[in-house]
Scaffold this motif. Structure first.
Motif, PDB file in Angstrom:
ATOM      1  N   LEU A  37       0.838  -1.196   0.000  1.00  0.00           N
ATOM      2  CA  LEU A  37       0.000   0.000   0.000  1.00  0.00           C
ATOM      3  C   LEU A  37       0.874   1.246   0.000  1.00  0.00           C
ATOM      4  CD1 LEU A  37      -2.845  -0.726   2.599  1.00  0.00           C
ATOM      5  CD2 LEU A  37      -3.101  -0.508   0.123  1.00  0.00           C
ATOM      6  N   GLY A  38       1.929   1.200   0.789  1.00  0.00           N
ATOM      7  CA  GLY A  38       2.832   2.333   0.877  1.00  0.00           C
ATOM      8  C   GLY A  38       3.543   2.629  -0.423  1.00  0.00           C
ATOM      9  N   GLN A  39       3.654   1.615  -1.281  1.00  0.00           N
ATOM     10  CA  GLN A  39       4.261   1.804  -2.592  1.00  0.00           C
ATOM     11  C   GLN A  39       3.255   2.309  -3.625  1.00  0.00           C
ATOM     12  OE1 GLN A  39       6.389  -1.739  -3.852  1.00  0.00           O
ATOM     13  NE2 GLN A  39       7.109  -2.121  -1.766  1.00  0.00           N
ATOM     14  N   GLY A  40       2.000   2.482  -3.193  1.00  0.00           N
ATOM     15  CA  GLY A  40       0.976   2.999  -4.088  1.00  0.00           C
ATOM     16  C   GLY A  40       0.271   1.955  -4.927  1.00  0.00           C
ATOM     17  N   LEU A  41       0.444   0.683  -4.598  1.00  0.00           N
ATOM     18  CA  LEU A  41      -0.197  -0.368  -5.386  1.00  0.00           C
ATOM     19  C   LEU A  41      -1.684  -0.459  -5.083  1.00  0.00           C
ATOM     20  CD1 LEU A  41       2.820  -1.131  -5.736  1.00  0.00           C
ATOM     21  CD2 LEU A  41       2.110  -3.536  -5.691  1.00  0.00           C
ATOM     22  N   LEU A  42      -2.460  -0.789  -6.101  1.00  0.00           N
ATOM     23  CA  LEU A  42      -3.893  -1.005  -5.952  1.00  0.00           C
ATOM     24  C   LEU A  42      -4.146  -2.416  -5.431  1.00  0.00           C
ATOM     25  CD1 LEU A  42      -5.082   0.598  -9.317  1.00  0.00           C
ATOM     26  CD2 LEU A  42      -4.995   1.667  -7.051  1.00  0.00           C
ATOM     27  N   ASN A  43      -5.386  -2.660  -4.975  1.00  0.00           N
ATOM     28  CA  ASN A  43      -5.707  -3.967  -4.413  1.00  0.00           C
ATOM     29  C   ASN A  43      -5.413  -5.110  -5.380  1.00  0.00           C
ATOM     30  OD1 ASN A  43      -6.522  -2.707  -2.094  1.00  0.00           O
ATOM     31  ND2 ASN A  43      -8.700  -3.107  -2.350  1.00  0.00           N
ATOM     32  N   LYS A  44      -5.766  -4.920  -6.655  1.00  0.00           N
ATOM     33  CA  LYS A  44      -5.536  -5.987  -7.642  1.00  0.00           C
ATOM     34  C   LYS A  44      -4.044  -6.243  -7.818  1.00  0.00           C
ATOM     35  CE  LYS A  44      -6.777  -7.568 -12.280  1.00  0.00           C
ATOM     36  NZ  LYS A  44      -5.448  -8.193 -12.450  1.00  0.00           N
ATOM     37  N   GLN A  45      -3.261  -5.161  -7.825  1.00  0.00           N
ATOM     38  CA  GLN A  45      -1.812  -5.320  -7.967  1.00  0.00           C
ATOM     39  C   GLN A  45      -1.213  -6.030  -6.755  1.00  0.00           C
ATOM     40  OE1 GLN A  45      -1.266  -1.066  -8.559  1.00  0.00           O
ATOM     41  NE2 GLN A  45      -0.432  -1.445 -10.611  1.00  0.00           N
ATOM     42  N   ILE A  46      -1.721  -5.696  -5.570  1.00  0.00           N
ATOM     43  CA  ILE A  46      -1.246  -6.359  -4.349  1.00  0.00           C
ATOM     44  C   ILE A  46      -1.606  -7.837  -4.388  1.00  0.00           C
ATOM     45  CG2 ILE A  46      -1.513  -6.476  -1.845  1.00  0.00           C
ATOM     46  CD1 ILE A  46      -1.982  -3.434  -1.888  1.00  0.00           C
ATOM     47  N   ALA A  47      -2.827  -8.139  -4.834  1.00  0.00           N
ATOM     48  CA  ALA A  47      -3.262  -9.532  -4.929  1.00  0.00           C
ATOM     49  C   ALA A  47      -2.355 -10.317  -5.868  1.00  0.00           C
ATOM     50  CB  ALA A  47      -4.712  -9.594  -5.414  1.00  0.00           C
ATOM     51  N   ASP A  48      -2.008  -9.717  -7.004  1.00  0.00           N
ATOM     52  CA  ASP A  48      -1.122 -10.383  -7.960  1.00  0.00           C
ATOM     53  C   ASP A  48       0.269 -10.576  -7.360  1.00  0.00           C
ATOM     54  OD1 ASP A  48      -3.163 -10.435  -9.803  1.00  0.00           O
ATOM     55  OD2 ASP A  48      -2.494  -8.653 -10.889  1.00  0.00           O
ATOM     56  N   ARG A  49       0.766  -9.549  -6.658  1.00  0.00           N
ATOM     57  CA  ARG A  49       2.113  -9.622  -6.095  1.00  0.00           C
ATOM     58  C   ARG A  49       2.210 -10.702  -5.017  1.00  0.00           C
ATOM     59  NH1 ARG A  49       6.066  -5.557  -5.409  1.00  0.00           N
ATOM     60  NH2 ARG A  49       5.114  -4.580  -7.257  1.00  0.00           N
ATOM     61  N   LEU A  50       1.160 -10.831  -4.202  1.00  0.00           N
ATOM     62  CA  LEU A  50       1.182 -11.785  -3.092  1.00  0.00           C
ATOM     63  C   LEU A  50       0.535 -13.128  -3.435  1.00  0.00           C
ATOM     64  CD1 LEU A  50       0.306  -9.402  -0.101  1.00  0.00           C
ATOM     65  CD2 LEU A  50       2.569 -10.155  -0.879  1.00  0.00           C
ATOM     66  N   THR A  51       0.019 -13.231  -4.665  1.00  0.00           N
ATOM     67  CA  THR A  51      -0.643 -14.447  -5.132  1.00  0.00           C
ATOM     68  C   THR A  51      -1.802 -14.832  -4.213  1.00  0.00           C
ATOM     69  OG1 THR A  51       1.603 -15.147  -5.774  1.00  0.00           O
ATOM     70  CG2 THR A  51      -0.164 -16.692  -6.177  1.00  0.00           C
ATOM     71  N   ILE A  52      -2.655 -13.849  -3.946  1.00  0.00           N
ATOM     72  CA  ILE A  52      -3.864 -14.082  -3.163  1.00  0.00           C
ATOM     73  C   ILE A  52      -5.031 -13.437  -3.890  1.00  0.00           C
ATOM     74  CG2 ILE A  52      -2.671 -14.248  -0.947  1.00  0.00           C
ATOM     75  CD1 ILE A  52      -3.354 -11.349  -0.406  1.00  0.00           C
ATOM     76  N   GLN A  53      -6.240 -13.691  -3.438  1.00  0.00           N
ATOM     77  CA  GLN A  53      -7.405 -13.139  -4.109  1.00  0.00           C
ATOM     78  C   GLN A  53      -7.613 -11.676  -3.704  1.00  0.00           C
ATOM     79  OE1 GLN A  53     -10.757 -15.681  -3.361  1.00  0.00           O
ATOM     80  NE2 GLN A  53      -9.995 -17.310  -4.680  1.00  0.00           N
ATOM     81  N   GLU A  54      -8.214 -10.922  -4.600  1.00  0.00           N
ATOM     82  CA  GLU A  54      -8.406  -9.498  -4.350  1.00  0.00           C
ATOM     83  C   GLU A  54      -9.309  -9.263  -3.139  1.00  0.00           C
ATOM     84  OE1 GLU A  54      -9.675  -5.395  -6.735  1.00  0.00           O
ATOM     85  OE2 GLU A  54      -9.610  -7.333  -7.791  1.00  0.00           O
ATOM     86  N   ARG A  55     -10.307 -10.110  -2.947  1.00  0.00           N
ATOM     87  CA  ARG A  55     -11.179  -9.927  -1.791  1.00  0.00           C
ATOM     88  C   ARG A  55     -10.420 -10.158  -0.489  1.00  0.00           C
ATOM     89  NH1 ARG A  55     -13.455 -14.876  -3.808  1.00  0.00           N
ATOM     90  NH2 ARG A  55     -13.121 -16.639  -2.395  1.00  0.00           N
ATOM     91  N   THR A  56      -9.401 -11.004  -0.548  1.00  0.00           N
ATOM     92  CA  THR A  56      -8.565 -11.213   0.630  1.00  0.00           C
ATOM     93  C   THR A  56      -7.767  -9.959   0.939  1.00  0.00           C
ATOM     94  OG1 THR A  56      -8.384 -13.576   0.112  1.00  0.00           O
ATOM     95  CG2 THR A  56      -6.767 -12.664   1.655  1.00  0.00           C
ATOM     96  N   VAL A  57      -7.272  -9.311  -0.112  1.00  0.00           N
ATOM     97  CA  VAL A  57      -6.550  -8.050   0.073  1.00  0.00           C
ATOM     98  C   VAL A  57      -7.466  -7.006   0.713  1.00  0.00           C
ATOM     99  CG1 VAL A  57      -5.372  -6.131  -1.080  1.00  0.00           C
ATOM    100  CG2 VAL A  57      -4.985  -8.479  -1.849  1.00  0.00           C
ATOM    101  N   LYS A  58      -8.696  -6.912   0.219  1.00  0.00           N
ATOM    102  CA  LYS A  58      -9.647  -5.944   0.769  1.00  0.00           C
ATOM    103  C   LYS A  58      -9.877  -6.198   2.253  1.00  0.00           C
ATOM    104  CE  LYS A  58     -12.165  -5.115  -3.561  1.00  0.00           C
ATOM    105  NZ  LYS A  58     -13.473  -5.263  -4.281  1.00  0.00           N
ATOM    106  N   ALA A  59     -10.001  -7.471   2.626  1.00  0.00           N
ATOM    107  CA  ALA A  59     -10.195  -7.807   4.042  1.00  0.00           C
ATOM    108  C   ALA A  59      -8.974  -7.391   4.859  1.00  0.00           C
ATOM    109  CB  ALA A  59     -10.460  -9.308   4.187  1.00  0.00           C
TER     110      ALA A  59
END
Length: 218
Positions: free
Chosen positions: A164-186
């Motif tokens: 988040l601090g790097q400015g990534l969006l939820n979808k980008q974070i999900a891709d980077r961590l190999t998790i689902q976007e809804r998990t990122v939102k949680a």
């Protein structure tokens, strides 16, 4: 066998730290990293690492952000900060954010070896002059509060916060961590609640408060 990780972007200083570690510990396994990403990869690959010798300024790490990241993602690993930026206030902040000790880059090989040995024996270490200065220097309530709030995060939540601090969006974070976007939102919702912030901007302000200023870039 003791396992150490040296995270510093200067090859010659990494070599000096490796030599001091060998003199202090004897038979030990030493891994090296030249940036924060490499340090995190090494810790993920070997969770049994006992001690990290961490430079405060190297690629991927500005000020206390690298220390906070390591403590957030690998809370069981001891961290000895190694830096030329050894003003008492900076050292005090590093201790408040979980460092087990502080080694100035001007320290002698004997002092470095002693610091490594002390921390591996579950102790702490500061050079005598800094210890006297810091004894009279109170902890900054803002740092103590921030460290406590960051400590509430799980390791995965801290990974999300760093992205988040790097400015990534939820979808980008999900891709980077190999998790689902809804998990990122949680995770984001939980992060905001634990940090006491309302949005990404406020979370970013908290992370930027870990900076120790341009003068720290040594």
């Amino acid at each position: 066998m003791r396992r150490l990780l040296i995270a510093d972007d200067h090859p010659l200083f990494r070599a000096a730290l490796r030599q001091a570690a060998n003199e202090s510990v004897g038979d030990c396994e030493v891994t090296e990293a030249a940036d924060l990403a490499g340090a995190l990869e090494a810790l993920a690959a070997d969770p049994d690492i006992d001690l990290v010798l961490l430079d405060l300024h190297m690629p991927g790490s500005q000020g206390l952000s690298g220390l906070a990241t390591l403590r957030g993602q690998h809370p069981g690993v001891a961290v000895l900060v190694v830096s030329a930026h050894d003003e008492p206030r900076t050292v005090r902040r590093a201790l408040d954010h979980g460092a087990a000790g502080f080694i100035p880059k001007s320290a002698s090989p004997h002092d470095i070896a002693q610091a490594i040995g002390n921390v591996l024996d579950c102790g702490t270490w500061l050079p005598a002059d800094l210890a006297r200065s810091i004894a009279a220097l109170p902890a900054d309530p803002a740092d103590v509060d921030l460290a406590a709030r960051l400590a509430r995060l799980t390791e995965q939540q801290y990974r999300v916060l760093a992205l988040l601090g790097q400015g990534l969006l939820n979808k980008q974070i999900a891709d980077r961590l190999t998790i689902q976007e809804r998990t990122v939102k949680a995770h984001v919702t939980a992060i905001f609640e634990k940090l006491g912030v309302r949005n990404r901007t406020q979370a970013g302000v908290l992370l930027r408060s870990l900076d120790i200023g341009e003068s720290a870039r040594l």
